[in-house]
Design a protein around this motif. Structure first.
Motif, PDB file in Angstrom:
ATOM      1  N   ASP A 226       0.817  -1.213   0.000  1.00  0.00           N
ATOM      2  CA  ASP A 226       0.000   0.000   0.000  1.00  0.00           C
ATOM      3  C   ASP A 226       0.854   1.266   0.000  1.00  0.00           C
ATOM      4  O   ASP A 226       0.324   2.375   0.126  1.00  0.00           O
ATOM      5  N   SER A 227       2.178   1.099  -0.143  1.00  0.00           N
ATOM      6  CA  SER A 227       3.088   2.235  -0.341  1.00  0.00           C
ATOM      7  C   SER A 227       3.846   2.012  -1.644  1.00  0.00           C
ATOM      8  O   SER A 227       5.047   1.730  -1.650  1.00  0.00           O
ATOM      9  N   PRO A 228       3.167   2.113  -2.784  1.00  0.00           N
ATOM     10  CA  PRO A 228       3.792   1.771  -4.067  1.00  0.00           C
ATOM     11  C   PRO A 228       4.721   2.866  -4.577  1.00  0.00           C
ATOM     12  O   PRO A 228       4.590   4.039  -4.216  1.00  0.00           O
ATOM     13  N   TYR A 229       5.656   2.454  -5.436  1.00  0.00           N
ATOM     14  CA  TYR A 229       6.571   3.395  -6.082  1.00  0.00           C
ATOM     15  C   TYR A 229       5.960   3.874  -7.393  1.00  0.00           C
ATOM     16  O   TYR A 229       5.318   3.113  -8.111  1.00  0.00           O
ATOM     17  N   SER A 230       6.151   5.134  -7.696  1.00  0.00           N
ATOM     18  CA  SER A 230       5.626   5.696  -8.935  1.00  0.00           C
ATOM     19  C   SER A 230       6.617   6.705  -9.489  1.00  0.00           C
ATOM     20  O   SER A 230       7.144   7.540  -8.747  1.00  0.00           O
ATOM     21  N   ALA A 236       4.385   7.214  -2.935  1.00  0.00           N
ATOM     22  CA  ALA A 236       4.175   6.763  -1.559  1.00  0.00           C
ATOM     23  C   ALA A 236       5.377   5.994  -1.027  1.00  0.00           C
ATOM     24  O   ALA A 236       5.697   6.074   0.164  1.00  0.00           O
ATOM     25  N   ALA A 237       6.065   5.250  -1.896  1.00  0.00           N
ATOM     26  CA  ALA A 237       7.218   4.465  -1.453  1.00  0.00           C
ATOM     27  C   ALA A 237       8.353   5.373  -0.996  1.00  0.00           C
ATOM     28  O   ALA A 237       8.983   5.136   0.045  1.00  0.00           O
ATOM     29  N   LEU A 238       8.632   6.418  -1.765  1.00  0.00           N
ATOM     30  CA  LEU A 238       9.704   7.344  -1.394  1.00  0.00           C
ATOM     31  C   LEU A 238       9.376   8.065  -0.092  1.00  0.00           C
ATOM     32  O   LEU A 238      10.239   8.217   0.783  1.00  0.00           O
ATOM     33  N   ASN A 239       8.135   8.493   0.048  1.00  0.00           N
ATOM     34  CA  ASN A 239       7.737   9.179   1.279  1.00  0.00           C
ATOM     35  C   ASN A 239       7.866   8.265   2.493  1.00  0.00           C
ATOM     36  O   ASN A 239       8.310   8.690   3.566  1.00  0.00           O
ATOM     37  N   LYS A 240       7.489   7.005   2.323  1.00  0.00           N
ATOM     38  CA  LYS A 240       7.580   6.050   3.429  1.00  0.00           C
ATOM     39  C   LYS A 240       9.036   5.772   3.778  1.00  0.00           C
ATOM     40  O   LYS A 240       9.401   5.676   4.963  1.00  0.00           O
ATOM     41  N   ALA A 241       9.889   5.640   2.758  1.00  0.00           N
ATOM     42  CA  ALA A 241      11.307   5.391   3.006  1.00  0.00           C
ATOM     43  C   ALA A 241      11.951   6.568   3.743  1.00  0.00           C
ATOM     44  O   ALA A 241      12.740   6.375   4.678  1.00  0.00           O
ATOM     45  N   LEU A 242      11.623   7.790   3.343  1.00  0.00           N
ATOM     46  CA  LEU A 242      12.159   8.968   4.022  1.00  0.00           C
ATOM     47  C   LEU A 242      11.673   9.041   5.462  1.00  0.00           C
ATOM     48  O   LEU A 242      12.426   9.429   6.367  1.00  0.00           O
ATOM     49  N   GLU A 243      10.437   8.659   5.667  1.00  0.00           N
ATOM     50  CA  GLU A 243       9.891   8.653   7.028  1.00  0.00           C
ATOM     51  C   GLU A 243      10.650   7.683   7.923  1.00  0.00           C
ATOM     52  O   GLU A 243      10.953   7.986   9.087  1.00  0.00           O
ATOM     53  N   ILE A 244      10.993   6.511   7.372  1.00  0.00           N
ATOM     54  CA  ILE A 244      11.738   5.515   8.150  1.00  0.00           C
ATOM     55  C   ILE A 244      13.158   5.998   8.417  1.00  0.00           C
ATOM     56  O   ILE A 244      13.706   5.815   9.514  1.00  0.00           O
ATOM     57  N   LEU A 245      13.784   6.646   7.434  1.00  0.00           N
ATOM     58  CA  LEU A 245      15.160   7.112   7.595  1.00  0.00           C
ATOM     59  C   LEU A 245      15.264   8.256   8.608  1.00  0.00           C
ATOM     60  O   LEU A 245      16.290   8.411   9.275  1.00  0.00           O
TER      61      LEU A 245
END
Length: 279
Positions: A226-230, A236-245
């Motif tokens: 539900d956090s796909p890359y586009s 959503a994938a980039l935003n989620k990765a930045l949030e984790i970092l």
């Protein structure tokens, strides 16, 4: 159309070649006249299967199970062909989907055990569907749409036929509807991805950043579907990765911050190569 009735349909049990064909044609002509049909030719695509008497006359000679096929895939107020035409004015203006489905039904429904190859070729589908001076591209497009949407339509080697059993694609789509992402799909993906190992000291599948240990070990964090890359639009994938970092749950990454504050060291292999060149 007469050839189909005389050759294919007359091979069915209880179908009398001359009497059966004349009876069918009488019902077809009467139904078309009653509805004010102005087609220059009565073709396979003109068959009025929405008319109960005409449809029953055809399905009477077929094995049980063909009524749902006609109602759902070929003609009638609840047919998928009607739904497609209602959403596409180009196809709806000439009833391209219904005409195509009727043609395939007429040419493929009477199946016998002696039949070596099932279905009718695309060229014959177009020949029985398109009226004079109409664009064949409309019917080719309709045929593609039917292949994607219809429940009982099958195709292989550019041949098309209806069957009383759902085709494999639609059966798969129906089964997919039984499963929910978070309750069924995500746990299965997590179970399979957790078996990944290789060079990673830990694999964290669909977990929050707070569950990832704050140490020096190389770890793989797999984002949920539900956090796909586009490449275009919201990513959503980039935003989620930045949030984790940025943070480990509600806290900062202590070892990561410490690592960033340390002076950058050259890797051993790089230093060895420099020493070799200097000697």
């Amino acid at each position: 159309m007469f050839d189909r009735l005389y050759d294919d349909w007359s091979s069915l049990d209880n179908f009398q070649r001359t009497r059966g064909v004349l009876k069918m044609m009488a019902k077809i002509i009467y139904s078309l006249w009653k509805d004010g049909n102005n087609d220059p030719l009565i073709m396979a695509g003109s068959l009025p299967f929405a008319d109960t008497d005409t449809r029953n006359e055809f399905t009477y000679y077929l094995p049980a199970g063909w009524d749902p096929v006609v109602d759902r895939d070929i003609d009638g107020p609840r047919a998928e062909t009607v739904a497609i035409e209602n959403h596409d004015a180009r196809l709806g203006a000439v009833h391209a989907c219904r005409r195509t489905a009727r043609t395939i039904f007429l040419g493929s429904a009477p199946t016998t055990s002696s039949q070596l190859v099932r279905g009718i070729e695309m060229e014959r589908v177009l020949l029985g569907s398109a009226q004079p001076e109409q664009q064949l591209g409309l019917y080719e497009d309709a045929l593609r749409r039917l292949g994607d949407k219809l429940h009982y339509l099958n195709s292989a080697n550019s041949r098309y036929w209806f069957d009383t059993r759902p085709n494999l694609r639609r059966e798969m789509e129906e089964r997919k509807k039984r499963f929910k992402d978070r309750e069924d799909v995500f746990p299965t993906l997590r179970q399979r991805l957790n078996n990944l190992g290789g060079c990673f000291g830990g694999v964290h599948v669909f977990t929050g950043s707070a569950d990832v240990p704050d140490d020096w070990t190389l770890r793989l964090v797999v984002l949920a579907p539900d956090s796909p890359y586009s490449k275009t639009g919201p990513n959503a994938a980039l935003n989620k990765a930045l949030e984790i970092l940025k943070s480990r749950g509600e806290q900062a990454w202590h070892r990561t911050m410490q690592r960033r504050s340390e002076p950058r060291r050259q890797p051993p292999m790089y230093r060895q190569r420099c020493n070799l060149l200097a000697s």
